[in-house]
Design a protein around this motif. Structure first.
Motif, PDB file in Angstrom:
ATOM      1  N   VAL A   1      32.861  25.685  40.043  1.00  0.00           N
ATOM      2  CA  VAL A   1      34.437  26.547  40.579  1.00  0.00           C
ATOM      3  C   VAL A   1      33.930  28.114  41.304  1.00  0.00           C
ATOM      4  CG1 VAL A   1      36.490  27.747  39.750  1.00  0.00           C
ATOM      5  CG2 VAL A   1      35.803  25.263  38.455  1.00  0.00           C
ATOM      6  N   GLY A   2      34.623  28.273  42.431  1.00  0.00           N
ATOM      7  CA  GLY A   2      34.086  29.617  43.229  1.00  0.00           C
ATOM      8  C   GLY A   2      34.528  31.073  42.098  1.00  0.00           C
ATOM      9  N   PRO A   3      34.073  31.867  42.658  1.00  0.00           N
ATOM     10  CA  PRO A   3      34.329  33.126  41.706  1.00  0.00           C
ATOM     11  C   PRO A   3      35.571  33.559  41.925  1.00  0.00           C
ATOM     12  CG  PRO A   3      32.955  33.542  43.232  1.00  0.00           C
ATOM     13  CD  PRO A   3      32.712  32.542  43.273  1.00  0.00           C
ATOM     14  N   PHE A   4      36.635  33.111  42.656  1.00  0.00           N
ATOM     15  CA  PHE A   4      38.124  33.473  43.495  1.00  0.00           C
ATOM     16  C   PHE A   4      38.894  32.993  42.659  1.00  0.00           C
ATOM     17  CE2 PHE A   4      35.348  35.923  46.362  1.00  0.00           C
ATOM     18  CZ  PHE A   4      36.267  37.218  46.426  1.00  0.00           C
ATOM     19  N   GLU A   5      38.808  31.843  42.377  1.00  0.00           N
ATOM     20  CA  GLU A   5      39.095  30.492  41.514  1.00  0.00           C
ATOM     21  C   GLU A   5      38.932  31.428  39.883  1.00  0.00           C
ATOM     22  OE1 GLU A   5      41.478  27.767  42.590  1.00  0.00           O
ATOM     23  OE2 GLU A   5      41.473  28.486  44.195  1.00  0.00           O
TER      24      GLU A   5
ATOM     25  N   LYS B   1      41.255  33.975  39.429  1.00  0.00           N
ATOM     26  CA  LYS B   1      43.382  33.378  40.002  1.00  0.00           C
ATOM     27  C   LYS B   1      42.773  32.873  37.872  1.00  0.00           C
ATOM     28  CE  LYS B   1      44.038  30.440  42.208  1.00  0.00           C
ATOM     29  NZ  LYS B   1      44.798  29.808  44.022  1.00  0.00           N
ATOM     30  N   SER B   2      42.395  32.286  37.439  1.00  0.00           N
ATOM     31  CA  SER B   2      42.151  31.256  36.742  1.00  0.00           C
ATOM     32  C   SER B   2      42.433  31.780  35.325  1.00  0.00           C
ATOM     33  CB  SER B   2      41.116  29.663  36.477  1.00  0.00           C
ATOM     34  OG  SER B   2      41.471  29.543  35.329  1.00  0.00           O
ATOM     35  N   GLU B   3      41.194  32.697  35.464  1.00  0.00           N
ATOM     36  CA  GLU B   3      41.267  34.140  34.300  1.00  0.00           C
ATOM     37  C   GLU B   3      42.765  34.778  33.866  1.00  0.00           C
ATOM     38  OE1 GLU B   3      40.109  35.224  30.929  1.00  0.00           O
ATOM     39  OE2 GLU B   3      38.447  33.119  31.852  1.00  0.00           O
ATOM     40  N   LEU B   4      42.977  35.295  35.178  1.00  0.00           N
ATOM     41  CA  LEU B   4      44.195  36.098  35.585  1.00  0.00           C
ATOM     42  C   LEU B   4      45.631  35.459  35.123  1.00  0.00           C
ATOM     43  CD1 LEU B   4      43.208  37.443  39.101  1.00  0.00           C
ATOM     44  CD2 LEU B   4      43.881  38.973  36.280  1.00  0.00           C
TER      45      LEU B   4
ATOM     46  N   THR C   1      36.760  41.585  34.520  1.00  0.00           N
ATOM     47  CA  THR C   1      35.727  43.133  33.902  1.00  0.00           C
ATOM     48  C   THR C   1      33.913  42.371  35.109  1.00  0.00           C
ATOM     49  OG1 THR C   1      36.572  44.775  33.113  1.00  0.00           O
ATOM     50  CG2 THR C   1      33.942  44.975  33.595  1.00  0.00           C
ATOM     51  N   GLN C   2      33.318  41.509  34.268  1.00  0.00           N
ATOM     52  CA  GLN C   2      32.495  40.519  35.063  1.00  0.00           C
ATOM     53  C   GLN C   2      32.752  39.941  35.948  1.00  0.00           C
ATOM     54  OE1 GLN C   2      32.043  37.759  31.477  1.00  0.00           O
ATOM     55  NE2 GLN C   2      30.770  39.016  30.435  1.00  0.00           N
ATOM     56  N   LEU C   3      33.500  39.188  36.006  1.00  0.00           N
ATOM     57  CA  LEU C   3      34.100  38.984  37.797  1.00  0.00           C
ATOM     58  C   LEU C   3      33.879  39.582  38.685  1.00  0.00           C
ATOM     59  CD1 LEU C   3      36.498  35.604  36.481  1.00  0.00           C
ATOM     60  CD2 LEU C   3      34.465  35.547  37.729  1.00  0.00           C
TER      61      LEU C   3
ATOM     62  N   GLN D   1      32.748  42.269  39.113  1.00  0.00           N
ATOM     63  CA  GLN D   1      31.433  42.705  39.285  1.00  0.00           C
ATOM     64  C   GLN D   1      30.561  42.022  39.818  1.00  0.00           C
ATOM     65  OE1 GLN D   1      29.807  43.873  35.245  1.00  0.00           O
ATOM     66  NE2 GLN D   1      30.399  45.629  35.571  1.00  0.00           N
ATOM     67  N   GLU D   2      30.605  40.676  40.174  1.00  0.00           N
ATOM     68  CA  GLU D   2      29.949  39.233  40.302  1.00  0.00           C
ATOM     69  C   GLU D   2      30.792  39.444  42.262  1.00  0.00           C
ATOM     70  OE1 GLU D   2      30.417  35.324  38.511  1.00  0.00           O
ATOM     71  OE2 GLU D   2      29.801  36.239  36.366  1.00  0.00           O
ATOM     72  N   ILE D   3      32.509  39.856  42.255  1.00  0.00           N
ATOM     73  CA  ILE D   3      32.351  39.253  43.472  1.00  0.00           C
ATOM     74  C   ILE D   3      32.230  40.636  43.726  1.00  0.00           C
ATOM     75  CG2 ILE D   3      35.033  39.818  44.551  1.00  0.00           C
ATOM     76  CD1 ILE D   3      36.012  37.950  41.809  1.00  0.00           C
ATOM     77  N   GLY D   4      32.848  42.075  43.349  1.00  0.00           N
ATOM     78  CA  GLY D   4      31.522  42.751  44.328  1.00  0.00           C
ATOM     79  C   GLY D   4      32.113  43.516  46.050  1.00  0.00           C
ATOM     80  N   SER D   5      31.659  43.100  46.640  1.00  0.00           N
ATOM     81  CA  SER D   5      32.113  44.127  47.975  1.00  0.00           C
ATOM     82  C   SER D   5      32.806  42.387  49.201  1.00  0.00           C
ATOM     83  CB  SER D   5      31.540  44.317  48.882  1.00  0.00           C
ATOM     84  OG  SER D   5      29.967  43.787  49.003  1.00  0.00           O
ATOM     85  N   SER D   6      32.558  40.942  48.318  1.00  0.00           N
ATOM     86  CA  SER D   6      32.820  39.831  48.368  1.00  0.00           C
ATOM     87  C   SER D   6      34.552  39.992  49.190  1.00  0.00           C
ATOM     88  CB  SER D   6      32.076  39.100  48.528  1.00  0.00           C
ATOM     89  OG  SER D   6      32.209  38.708  47.049  1.00  0.00           O
ATOM     90  N   ALA D   7      34.926  40.783  48.165  1.00  0.00           N
ATOM     91  CA  ALA D   7      36.688  40.612  48.285  1.00  0.00           C
ATOM     92  C   ALA D   7      37.028  41.371  49.141  1.00  0.00           C
ATOM     93  CB  ALA D   7      37.076  40.902  46.204  1.00  0.00           C
ATOM     94  N   SER D   8      37.838  41.688  49.245  1.00  0.00           N
ATOM     95  CA  SER D   8      39.066  41.928  50.105  1.00  0.00           C
ATOM     96  C   SER D   8      39.280  43.666  50.293  1.00  0.00           C
ATOM     97  CB  SER D   8      39.988  41.121  50.616  1.00  0.00           C
ATOM     98  OG  SER D   8      41.196  41.755  49.988  1.00  0.00           O
ATOM     99  N   PRO D   9      39.404  44.488  50.907  1.00  0.00           N
ATOM    100  CA  PRO D   9      40.059  46.213  49.791  1.00  0.00           C
ATOM    101  C   PRO D   9      40.821  46.327  49.131  1.00  0.00           C
ATOM    102  CG  PRO D   9      38.563  46.273  52.725  1.00  0.00           C
ATOM    103  CD  PRO D   9      38.995  44.757  51.973  1.00  0.00           C
TER     104      PRO D   9
END
Length: 82
Positions: A3-7, A10-13, A34-36, A38-46
């Motif tokens: 599963v990708g980090p964004f999925e 979402k699952s963790e939330l 918090t770990q996710l 950091q993993e997602i970092g700048s690849s997430a939208s602002p």
């Protein structure tokens, strides 16, 4: 299949909000979020980064589901808090 980090985010939330509804401990959820983050970092939208940095987890979940966040009447307006 991984599963990708964004999925996973979402699952963790969703899991965290289920735990809250059941009045269960959410420390593990917060730690993983918090770990996710950091993993997602700048690849997430602002906008998503803003929600996560400010721990606006309901808005972050709305954003992941819909591509935008909705205002909830039971949430304080950050602009009104001084």
């Amino acid at each position: 299949m991984r599963v990708g980090p964004f999925e996973e985010l979402k699952s963790e939330l969703e899991s965290m909000f289920e735990c809250i509804a059941k009045k269960e401990n959410i420390l593990g959820n917060i730690t993983r979020l918090t770990q996710l983050q950091q993993e997602i970092g700048s690849s997430a939208s602002p906008q998503l980064r803003h929600y996560l940095e400010n721990r606006s987890y309901k808005k972050a979940l709305d954003f992941l589901h819909q591509g935008y966040a909705t205002e909830h009447s039971d949430q304080p307006d950050c602009g009104r808090l001084k």
